[in-house]
Design an enzyme around this catalytic site. Structure first.
Site, mmCIF file in Angstrom:
data_model
loop_
_atom_site.group_PDB
_atom_site.id
_atom_site.type_symbol
_atom_site.label_atom_id
_atom_site.label_comp_id
_atom_site.label_asym_id
_atom_site.label_seq_id
_atom_site.Cartn_x
_atom_site.Cartn_y
_atom_site.Cartn_z
ATOM 1 N N GLU A 166 0.843 -1.191 0.000
ATOM 2 C CA GLU A 166 0.000 0.000 0.000
ATOM 3 C C GLU A 166 0.881 1.246 0.000
ATOM 4 O OE1 GLU A 166 -3.092 2.328 2.974
ATOM 5 O OE2 GLU A 166 -2.736 0.192 3.253
ATOM 6 N N SER A 192 -5.291 2.353 -0.090
ATOM 7 C CA SER A 192 -6.411 1.987 0.767
ATOM 8 C C SER A 192 -7.591 2.898 0.462
ATOM 9 C CB SER A 192 -6.022 2.137 2.241
ATOM 10 O OG SER A 192 -6.008 3.509 2.607
#
Length: 278
Positions: A166, A192
């Site tokens: 991420e 995210s």
């Protein structure tokens, strides 16, 4: 209550009903959505009632209560249309997520368009290229990224990472440096749901698979056109072919056998980063 997730609940219900080859009962739909405690039972009933009123559900299906969906929904009232928006007054007519395609992402990429500033919805940026998240972070925190730049973070996809990290830190740093409305970020890594700004991820094919993101160089111009779902590298095909012939991918050290095995077998992000069939 945040309104956007309620639109998401409606989309989830419609997606479930569209994908299965048999009728789902109200109980089955409720169980699928409520088991993760995403929302309450009463809110879900209001969402389903909105869809039924719009003619998007077959309300004649018999449920486990012995009554039809329509009968179960009798008397359900939306008491606050600012929380559960009717379909004729949605929170967003285009949804929170957009999939873009173009010569930089032939198989697609993803942007959370609801978090992009209006002035960044269609714009050109100058590429600043980094081979890892760490390299990009150093440049951002050292003040080397300027308004109008597009930070390209590659070799962070399912295979290149490996594991598709991420990219929270670079996007948070860009926002923290006051550049959220002036700088875009492009990556074959992921983001995210809390991402803010013009952060475009899941670029496919990824760099480690020879995707066009591997051919981007510092100074290239990149066109982002979210309303028209486009992402293009403004470099002619002859130059891209020359770069591809010269391409030498960086070699990442991976000390973990399980990740090396994963990298050798994982498919692209656009197909779910699943194991390839062998």
């Amino acid at each position: 209550m945040n309104q956007e997730p309620l639109t998401l609940y409606k989309l989830i219900v419609l997606y479930l009903l569209n994908k299965v080859s048999f009728p789902l009962t109200m109980a089955q739909v409720s169980d699928l959505i409520l088991e993760k405690e995403y929302t309450s039972y009463l809110t879900l009933q209001q969402v389903i009632n909105e869809l039924a009123q719009a003619g998007l559900l077959d309300t004649g299906t018999l449920t486990c209560t012995g009554r039809t969906v329509a009968e179960n929904l009798e008397g359900v009232v939306n008491r606050n249309e600012e929380i559960i928006r009717p379909l004729d007054n949605p929170y967003s007519r285009t949804g929170g997520i957009a999939v873009l395609k173009g010569n930089l992402a032939p198989d697609g990429c993803v942007v959370k368009q609801s978090a992009v500033a209006p002035e960044m919805m269609r714009h050109e940026v100058t590429a600043r290229v980094f081979e890892s998240e760490e390299d990009a972070m150093h440049a951002i925190l050292d003040g080397k990224i300027k308004p109008g730049d597009g930070v390209v973070v590659r070799y962070e996809g399912p295979k290149g990472g490996p594991g598709m990290r991420e990219m929270l830190s670079p996007t948070a740093a860009i926002t923290g440096m006051g550049l959220g409305k002036d700088v875009a970020l492009f990556t074959d890594g992921r983001f995210s749901g809390g991402t803010n700004g013009a952060a475009i991820g899941h670029i496919s094919p990824e760099a480690a698979n020879g995707g066009p993101i591997a051919l981007v160089r510092d100074g290239d111009r990149i066109l982002v056109d979210i309303p028209n779902r486009k992402l293009d590298l403004l470099v002619d095909e002859a130059e891209l072919a020359r770069r591809r012939a010269e391409l030498v991918p960086p070699q990442k050290e991976c000390p973990y056998p399980v990740l090396r095995r994963y990298a050798s077998m994982v498919s692209s992000a656009d197909s779910g980063a699943m194991y390839k069939k062998v």
